[in-house]
Scaffold this motif. Structure first.
Motif, PDB file in Angstrom:
ATOM      1  N   PHE A 108      -4.630   8.017   9.619  1.00 25.97           N
ATOM      2  CA  PHE A 108      -4.034   6.923   8.865  1.00 25.97           C
ATOM      3  C   PHE A 108      -4.660   6.921   7.470  1.00 25.97           C
ATOM      4  O   PHE A 108      -5.882   6.905   7.335  1.00 25.97           O
ATOM      5  N   VAL A 109      -3.804   7.002   6.447  1.00 28.22           N
ATOM      6  CA  VAL A 109      -4.283   6.974   5.060  1.00 28.22           C
ATOM      7  C   VAL A 109      -3.452   5.964   4.276  1.00 28.22           C
ATOM      8  O   VAL A 109      -2.263   6.191   4.024  1.00 28.22           O
ATOM      9  N   ASP A 110      -4.062   4.841   3.951  1.00 32.26           N
ATOM     10  CA  ASP A 110      -3.445   3.830   3.079  1.00 32.26           C
ATOM     11  C   ASP A 110      -4.191   3.821   1.752  1.00 32.26           C
ATOM     12  O   ASP A 110      -5.426   3.777   1.734  1.00 32.26           O
ATOM     13  N   HIS A 111      -3.444   3.831   0.668  1.00 31.72           N
ATOM     14  CA  HIS A 111      -4.012   3.920  -0.684  1.00 31.72           C
ATOM     15  C   HIS A 111      -3.436   2.751  -1.468  1.00 31.72           C
ATOM     16  O   HIS A 111      -2.227   2.533  -1.437  1.00 31.72           O
ATOM     17  N   TYR A 112      -4.286   1.989  -2.141  1.00 37.25           N
ATOM     18  CA  TYR A 112      -3.767   0.817  -2.844  1.00 37.25           C
ATOM     19  C   TYR A 112      -4.422   0.642  -4.206  1.00 37.25           C
ATOM     20  O   TYR A 112      -5.532   1.084  -4.442  1.00 37.25           O
ATOM     21  N   GLY A 113      -3.681  -0.014  -5.093  1.00 39.23           N
ATOM     22  CA  GLY A 113      -4.184  -0.356  -6.410  1.00 39.23           C
ATOM     23  C   GLY A 113      -4.102   0.799  -7.400  1.00 39.23           C
ATOM     24  O   GLY A 113      -3.580   1.866  -7.071  1.00 39.23           O
ATOM     25  N   PRO A 114      -4.633   0.611  -8.639  1.00 37.74           N
ATOM     26  CA  PRO A 114      -5.332  -0.610  -9.072  1.00 37.74           C
ATOM     27  C   PRO A 114      -4.395  -1.819  -9.131  1.00 37.74           C
ATOM     28  O   PRO A 114      -3.365  -1.761  -9.786  1.00 37.74           O
ATOM     29  N   ASP A 115      -4.787  -2.865  -8.386  1.00 36.86           N
ATOM     30  CA  ASP A 115      -4.011  -4.095  -8.272  1.00 36.86           C
ATOM     31  C   ASP A 115      -4.726  -5.223  -8.999  1.00 36.86           C
ATOM     32  O   ASP A 115      -5.898  -5.487  -8.716  1.00 36.86           O
ATOM     33  N   ASP A 116      -4.036  -5.882  -9.904  1.00 31.54           N
ATOM     34  CA  ASP A 116      -4.573  -7.095 -10.521  1.00 31.54           C
ATOM     35  C   ASP A 116      -4.416  -8.215  -9.491  1.00 31.54           C
ATOM     36  O   ASP A 116      -3.302  -8.631  -9.200  1.00 31.54           O
ATOM     37  N   VAL A 117      -5.525  -8.676  -8.936  1.00 32.65           N
ATOM     38  CA  VAL A 117      -5.427  -9.631  -7.823  1.00 32.65           C
ATOM     39  C   VAL A 117      -4.856 -10.982  -8.264  1.00 32.65           C
ATOM     40  O   VAL A 117      -4.358 -11.740  -7.441  1.00 32.65           O
ATOM     41  N   ALA A 118      -4.927 -11.255  -9.593  1.00 31.73           N
ATOM     42  CA  ALA A 118      -4.311 -12.493 -10.100  1.00 31.73           C
ATOM     43  C   ALA A 118      -2.792 -12.434  -9.910  1.00 31.73           C
ATOM     44  O   ALA A 118      -2.131 -13.457  -9.794  1.00 31.73           O
ATOM     45  N   VAL A 119      -2.250 -11.238  -9.868  1.00 32.71           N
ATOM     46  CA  VAL A 119      -0.808 -11.046  -9.680  1.00 32.71           C
ATOM     47  C   VAL A 119      -0.480 -10.807  -8.209  1.00 32.71           C
ATOM     48  O   VAL A 119       0.417 -11.424  -7.636  1.00 32.71           O
ATOM     49  N   SER A 120      -1.233  -9.903  -7.570  1.00 33.33           N
ATOM     50  CA  SER A 120      -0.896  -9.492  -6.196  1.00 33.33           C
ATOM     51  C   SER A 120      -1.395 -10.479  -5.147  1.00 33.33           C
ATOM     52  O   SER A 120      -0.920 -10.475  -4.021  1.00 33.33           O
ATOM     53  N   GLY A 121      -2.382 -11.312  -5.502  1.00 33.13           N
ATOM     54  CA  GLY A 121      -2.981 -12.198  -4.509  1.00 33.13           C
ATOM     55  C   GLY A 121      -4.149 -11.567  -3.780  1.00 33.13           C
ATOM     56  O   GLY A 121      -4.855 -12.225  -3.043  1.00 33.13           O
ATOM     57  N   GLY A 122      -4.352 -10.268  -3.988  1.00 32.46           N
ATOM     58  CA  GLY A 122      -5.491  -9.599  -3.356  1.00 32.46           C
ATOM     59  C   GLY A 122      -5.274  -9.351  -1.881  1.00 32.46           C
ATOM     60  O   GLY A 122      -4.142  -9.330  -1.405  1.00 32.46           O
ATOM     61  N   VAL A 142       0.842  -1.195   0.000  1.00 33.64           N
ATOM     62  CA  VAL A 142       0.000   0.000   0.000  1.00 33.64           C
ATOM     63  C   VAL A 142       0.879   1.248   0.000  1.00 33.64           C
ATOM     64  O   VAL A 142       2.051   1.185   0.352  1.00 33.64           O
ATOM     65  N   ARG A 143       0.286   2.380  -0.414  1.00 28.99           N
ATOM     66  CA  ARG A 143       0.983   3.671  -0.378  1.00 28.99           C
ATOM     67  C   ARG A 143       0.460   4.439   0.841  1.00 28.99           C
ATOM     68  O   ARG A 143      -0.722   4.775   0.901  1.00 28.99           O
ATOM     69  N   ARG A 144       1.337   4.655   1.811  1.00 28.61           N
ATOM     70  CA  ARG A 144       0.905   5.308   3.065  1.00 28.61           C
ATOM     71  C   ARG A 144       1.325   6.775   3.063  1.00 28.61           C
ATOM     72  O   ARG A 144       2.494   7.082   2.895  1.00 28.61           O
ATOM     73  N   THR A 145       0.358   7.654   3.253  1.00 28.06           N
ATOM     74  CA  THR A 145       0.672   9.091   3.327  1.00 28.06           C
ATOM     75  C   THR A 145       0.466   9.659   4.719  1.00 28.06           C
ATOM     76  O   THR A 145       0.912  10.761   5.008  1.00 28.06           O
ATOM     77  N   LEU A 146      -0.223   8.958   5.585  1.00 23.52           N
ATOM     78  CA  LEU A 146      -0.440   9.391   6.958  1.00 23.52           C
ATOM     79  C   LEU A 146      -0.445   8.160   7.842  1.00 23.52           C
ATOM     80  O   LEU A 146      -1.071   7.176   7.450  1.00 23.52           O
ATOM     81  N   PRO A 147       0.177   8.161   9.021  1.00 23.33           N
ATOM     82  CA  PRO A 147       0.999   9.256   9.550  1.00 23.33           C
ATOM     83  C   PRO A 147       2.376   9.263   8.893  1.00 23.33           C
ATOM     84  O   PRO A 147       2.791   8.264   8.319  1.00 23.33           O
ATOM     85  N   GLN A 148       3.043  10.406   8.975  1.00 26.90           N
ATOM     86  CA  GLN A 148       4.444  10.458   8.596  1.00 26.90           C
ATOM     87  C   GLN A 148       5.160  11.457   9.496  1.00 26.90           C
ATOM     88  O   GLN A 148       4.537  12.141  10.291  1.00 26.90           O
ATOM     89  N   ARG A 149       6.471  11.493   9.380  1.00 27.99           N
ATOM     90  CA  ARG A 149       7.274  12.298  10.300  1.00 27.99           C
ATOM     91  C   ARG A 149       6.751  13.741  10.401  1.00 27.99           C
ATOM     92  O   ARG A 149       6.638  14.312  11.471  1.00 27.99           O
TER      93      ARG A 149
END
Ligand code: MN
Length: 302
Positions: free
Chosen positions: A39-53, A22-29
């Protein structure tokens, strides 16, 4: 100098046997909170056939609420208050951890592309031991000046979410037309964060790129956004009244002290306090070891 501070994402593996990144932008230093958003986690677009979901085994939370908001795909949610829900694009799923809850999140077999955000809201001290809760809301899109807006928490563009919050808060998805500029009325008592999912967008004069989180402090009663690309931009706007308490964040817990966190950890490992998730095929996640140095309370950066 621009008023907007650009917070860049860092890649974080979620862990577990099928580790999604995931790409986390919060929290940070540089910043712990935007309103009560912590807390902000941002993910995808992920092909679940590749990433496993996504397959997150039972794990606990205290002192916070979780918001799952998808752009694509589907996640099956189960928790220890017995909730069983499908998280789908454009639908708010808000879980209140309070004194203690446990839950699982698993992308469904029908999911091909998984894409979305996972957000946390810190509970204020007088509500942090509140009971477990789970809310679902499907906002109707509002059309304003080249933008389609879905308000999942708080008020924006004439729409108000019916889901109550413990501190004044805003959460909305914004789809901005190619080349469009829109000016939104905002609460001058709020600070705001704009996460760019897709596109390149100017926020109050500062250019943001995909995965950036732009931060704007209090004192602005409008917010102007411009889509600098010739395709549609997708954004998540977060806002809230400054959260003045200092918090201790560790693993899946938010407390006020080392003792709060240590107690939550031992309660989880001894199988008390958090209840049981039914219907998940697998073992609960063990808590990591506490660090040998004391956990530091963190708060607002002025
Ligand atoms: Mn969780």
């Amino acid at each position: 100098m621009s008023d907007v501070e650009v917070l860049s994402a860092r890649d974080v593996p979620l862990g577990g046997p099928r580790a999604m990144t995931v790409r986390r932008t919060l929290p940070q230093r540089a910043r712990t909170l935007i309103g009560a958003w912590c807390f902000v986690d941002h993910y995808g677009p992920d092909d679940v056939a590749v990433s496993g979901g996504m397959d997150v085994a039972p794990h606990p939370h205290i002192g916070l609420q979780t918001v799952s908001w998808l752009f694509s795909g589907e996640i099956e949610h189960r928790d220890s208050m017995g909730s069983h829900a499908m998280v789908r694009p454009g639908e708010l799923n808000l879980m209140t951890g309070g004194h203690g809850i446990s839950h699982t999140e698993v992308s469904t077999p029908s999911t091909t592309i998984l894409h979305g955000v996972q957000l946390w809201v810190a509970l204020p001290g007088r509500h942090r031991d509140t009971g477990r809760d789970f809310r679902h809301h499907v906002p109707a899109p509002v059309r304003v000046g080249g933008a389609d807006i879905r308000v999942f928490l708080g008020s924006l563009a004439g729409d108000t979410s019916p889901v109550p919050t413990f501190t004044p808060l805003l959460g909305a998805e914004i789809l901005l037309d190619p080349g469009a500029t829109t000016t939104l009325e905002t609460d001058a008592g709020f600070e705001h964060g704009l996460l760019v999912d897709q596109g390149a967008v100017r926020m109050a004069g500062t250019s943001l790129h995909a995965a950036d989180l732009g931060y704007l402090g209090t004192g602005h009663d409008t917010l102007t956004l411009t889509n600098e690309t010739n395709s549609r931009a997708r954004l998540v706007l977060l806002g809230g009244a400054p959260f003045e308490e200092r918090i201790v964040m560790w693993w899946n817990f938010i407390g006020r002290s080392q003792e709060d966190i240590a107690r939550a950890r031992s309660d989880w490992m001894s199988g008390t306090r958090f209840g049981e998730v039914k219907g998940y095929d697998g073992d609960p996640l063990p808590a990591p070891e506490l660090p040998s140095v004391p956990l530091k309370p963190r708060g607002r950066v002025r």
